[in-house]
Motif scaffolding. Structure first.
Motif, PDB file in Angstrom:
ATOM      1  N   ALA B 342      17.264  66.298  27.577  1.00  0.00           N
ATOM      2  CA  ALA B 342      16.966  65.577  28.820  1.00  0.00           C
ATOM      3  C   ALA B 342      18.242  65.272  29.610  1.00  0.00           C
ATOM      4  N   LEU B 343      19.380  65.154  28.932  1.00  0.00           N
ATOM      5  CA  LEU B 343      20.643  64.909  29.649  1.00  0.00           C
ATOM      6  C   LEU B 343      20.988  66.087  30.556  1.00  0.00           C
ATOM      7  N   GLU B 344      20.467  67.255  30.214  1.00  0.00           N
ATOM      8  CA  GLU B 344      20.708  68.453  31.038  1.00  0.00           C
ATOM      9  C   GLU B 344      19.782  68.500  32.247  1.00  0.00           C
ATOM     10  N   THR B 345      18.608  67.875  32.132  1.00  0.00           N
ATOM     11  CA  THR B 345      17.604  68.016  33.202  1.00  0.00           C
ATOM     12  C   THR B 345      17.450  66.755  34.064  1.00  0.00           C
ATOM     13  N   PRO B 352      23.004  66.536  37.043  1.00  0.00           N
ATOM     14  CA  PRO B 352      22.522  66.215  35.697  1.00  0.00           C
ATOM     15  C   PRO B 352      23.429  65.191  35.009  1.00  0.00           C
ATOM     16  N   LEU B 353      22.809  64.318  34.194  1.00  0.00           N
ATOM     17  CA  LEU B 353      23.585  63.260  33.528  1.00  0.00           C
ATOM     18  C   LEU B 353      24.732  63.860  32.715  1.00  0.00           C
ATOM     19  N   ILE B 354      24.468  64.985  32.047  1.00  0.00           N
ATOM     20  CA  ILE B 354      25.498  65.572  31.190  1.00  0.00           C
ATOM     21  C   ILE B 354      26.725  65.962  32.022  1.00  0.00           C
ATOM     22  N   ASP B 355      26.494  66.447  33.247  1.00  0.00           N
ATOM     23  CA  ASP B 355      27.622  66.822  34.105  1.00  0.00           C
ATOM     24  C   ASP B 355      28.392  65.590  34.581  1.00  0.00           C
ATOM     25  N   ILE B 356      27.655  64.509  34.832  1.00  0.00           N
ATOM     26  CA  ILE B 356      28.323  63.255  35.226  1.00  0.00           C
ATOM     27  C   ILE B 356      29.295  62.826  34.126  1.00  0.00           C
ATOM     28  N   PHE B 357      28.825  62.900  32.886  1.00  0.00           N
ATOM     29  CA  PHE B 357      29.685  62.485  31.763  1.00  0.00           C
ATOM     30  C   PHE B 357      30.852  63.456  31.570  1.00  0.00           C
TER      31      PHE B 357
END
Lengths: 191, 437
Positions: B342-345, B352-357
């Motif tokens: 879900a962090l990817e979507t 995406p949350l993963i990119d923010i991190f």
């Protein structure tokens, strides 16, 4: 552990309050087998190794439960302040104390799961004191627990304290654990 | 006289019309969960007590979720997962979420609801103290040891002492924008102490509950154990039903506390008046407002675990981290593989949350318990020295996240993220404007 009700005698090891299960047996050590007779000794070696050393073996501290390189402790009875065994549900905590040679604990109160694990697994007897004895008793004092008269004698200091009866878990303690209790009551078939 | 939700569940599962606090009863178990740390010794006891060829009481009711020591080279830890694997094969278990397969989940307390095992009105035991998390779904759920788990594996039953219930009533209709359920439970634990609910149920209730998502409620019940509680519980409502029905078709019976139920005590909290909290080293009840410790020294930030590694926890953190670089070593560990996906979507303003991190410089780990409880020395994010860490996890006793020399502040994902961005302990209100009502 002593499933008859004879006195439990031995040297005291004194600790403070809120000794959680990570201090009793740090998580990194939870990987060893409890069945393998050699590997399980590691639990004795590392029992209480998570307690900050200045608070290990009060009042002076700086006393490990088991000496460097050993798996058996010279101490038999832990005396602790409130909320002993809080934190995780790891049964490795009472198991590691038993493997180190601890037969009983006397604390002013316990966390629920540690207390239950001690009783149901038959590792050691968790006695409750009426008052906090961790400031009265010194590490190394010779103690005698009279299970019949619910008394603790400090032989070294020549003092006697009342301790609480075991109450509703007494039958399981005296049976030696939940399996033995269930067999005596026909809930689990005899072996 | 009426009964509490917990009393009703224990009465029904012990075949009685009613039970009272202090009664010892034998209950029928709906679900037993175990993992890689306590599963192997429980299996050893099961075979020793019931025989080498014994079968578990009901393979549909035993759930095995390896999650603690997964991504490690520790030979003993890896051997323990092998023990689970062999047992699952020997018993033909349908619910074993094996490491290295598509079914691998991660942290058991978040995986259980995701897989539909947390159903209102049921009894769930697990070999982990944070099993109380499942009480958020209106069931009785508590942590047990290896011996008790082995007993259930053979008999499907366990004895329980019926607990008294402490009721925590939440007033207010919403959480302030800077406040999370983690702040609420840290305040409560700070107020009553780490043994303030020992042997008791913590029942979270009141109109404010409606303002809380399922994941918020899980944060509350998850930390009931940090106050010594036997279980934490929230009455089921439409939020609960929506979550559970999306995850399972199994029938269940919702249970509610009677209006005239007897409580040990009742405490009131107004959600709208509460503020961000921390637990200072080295105890979950060592409370302070974030304001009181603002500017405090830190080396590291950690967001993960059953307490603070859910999707809503990462969304909250990402809201603050977005567009910033972190000034601390910041570790992101999704609780489960479902959350990791879900962090990817999931996105914030299209990112995406993963990119923010990643763009902020965070380190991203694999779904598991990871450094929440230290673990083997090569564990992702483990505190191996004298680090000072601010963490969204649940416990900060000496050495909990690794070294005895380290120090841990427990806080909400908002506060952890705000601190990661500034490099010192920081109130999230610096980043999130207060809404004037």
């Amino acid at each position: 552990m002593s499933i008859n009700q004879e006195p439990i005698k031995g040297k005291a090891f004194v600790l403070g309050k809120n000794i959680d299960t990570d201090q009793i047996i740090p998580a990194a050590h939870l990987v060893y087998s409890l069945e393998d007779p050699e590997e399980r000794k590691l639990y004795g070696k590392y029992a209480l190794s998570g307690v900050p050393i200045a608070e290990s073996g009060l009042p002076h501290g700086n006393i490990p439960l088991t000496k460097e390189g050993e798996t058996d402790s010279e101490f038999k009875i832990i005396v602790a302040s409130d909320n002993f065994g809080c934190g995780s549900s790891r049964e490795h905590a009472p198991a590691s104390l038993e493997i180190a040679g601890i037969e009983a604990i006397i604390s002013s109160s316990y966390a629920r799961i540690f207390y239950r694990n001690s009783v149901d697994g038959g590792f050691l007897i968790p006695f409750e004191s009426y008052e906090d004895l961790s400031t009265e008793i010194h590490t190394g004092d010779e103690l005698e627990i009279d299970q019949v008269n619910h008394q603790l004698k400090n032989v070294t200091q020549d003092k006697v304290y009342k301790i609480k009866p075991l109450g509703s878990v007494a039958d399981i303690v005296h049976a030696g654990g939940i399996f033995e209790y269930a067999r005596q009551n026909g809930m689990v078939p005899a072996k | 006289m009426g009964m509490t939700l917990t009393e009703k569940i224990l009465a029904k599962h012990s075949g009685r019309d009613r039970v009272s606090p202090g009664d010892n009863v034998w209950v029928d178990v709906d679900i037993l969960m175990t993992h890689d740390v306590c599963g192997p010794p429980a299996i050893g006891i099961f075979h020793k007590q019931f025989g080498e060829n014994a079968k578990v009481w009901d393979k549909e009711k035993l759930v095995i979720i390896p999650d603690h020591y997964i991504f490690t080279n520790d030979k003993y830890a890896n051997r323990n997962v092998d023990v689970l694997r062999a047992f699952a094969a020997e018993q033909d278990l349908p619910y074993f979420y094996d490491v290295g397969t598509d079914s691998y989940k991660g942290v058991c307390h978040v995986a259980l609801p995701e897989e539909g095992f947390t159903r209102p009105g049921e009894v769930l035991f697990g070999t982990d103290s944070h099993t109380c998390t499942a009480g958020a779904f209106g069931q009785f759920a508590t942590g047990i040891g290896n011996t008790d788990a082995a007993f259930i594996m053979g008999t499907g039953k366990l004895w329980v002492k019926v607990p008294e219930t402490m009721r925590f009533v939440f007033e207010g209709t919403s959480l302030p924008p800077y406040l999370m359920a983690k702040d609420v439970i840290l305040q409560i634990i700070g107020d009553i102490g780490t043994d303030g609910a020992t042997y008791r149920t913590m029942e979270f209730a009141g109109p404010g509950i409606k303002a809380l998502t399922m994941e918020d409620r899980m944060t509350l019940t998850n930390m009931a154990i940090e106050a010594g509680g036997k279980n934490g519980v929230v009455e089921p409502d439409e939020v609960t039903e929506a979550y559970v029905k999306a995850r399972t078709n199994k029938p269940y019976e919702k249970v509610y506390s009677d209006p005239d139920a007897q409580y040990h005590s009742v405490r009131h909290y107004n959600l709208e008046e509460m503020v961000p909290m921390v637990a200072k080293p080295h105890s979950p009840d060592n409370k302070a407002t974030v304001e009181e410790v603002e500017g405090g020294y830190l080396d590291r930030a950690y967001i993960g675990s059953c307490t603070g590694g859910k999707l809503s926890d990462f969304r909250a953190a990402a809201e603050i981290i977005r567009g910033n670089k972190v000034k601390l070593d910041t570790y992101i560990v999704p609780a489960t593989t479902e959350i990791a996906r879900a962090l990817e979507t999931e996105t914030i303003f299209g990112t995406p949350l993963i990119d923010i991190f990643r763009e902020a410089g965070c380190k991203i780990g694999n779904a598991s318990c990871a450094a929440c409880l230290g673990g083997p020395s090569d564990t992702f994010g483990r505190l191996n020295n004298e680090e000072v860490c601010i963490s969204s996890t649940n416990r900060n006793y000496p050495g909990r996240m690794g070294s005895k020399q380290s120090q841990v502040y427990l806080a909400s994902p908002y506060t952890v993220a705000a601190s990661a961005v500034t490099g010192v302990i920081t109130d999230p209100r610096v980043f999130i404007q207060e809404t004037v009502i």
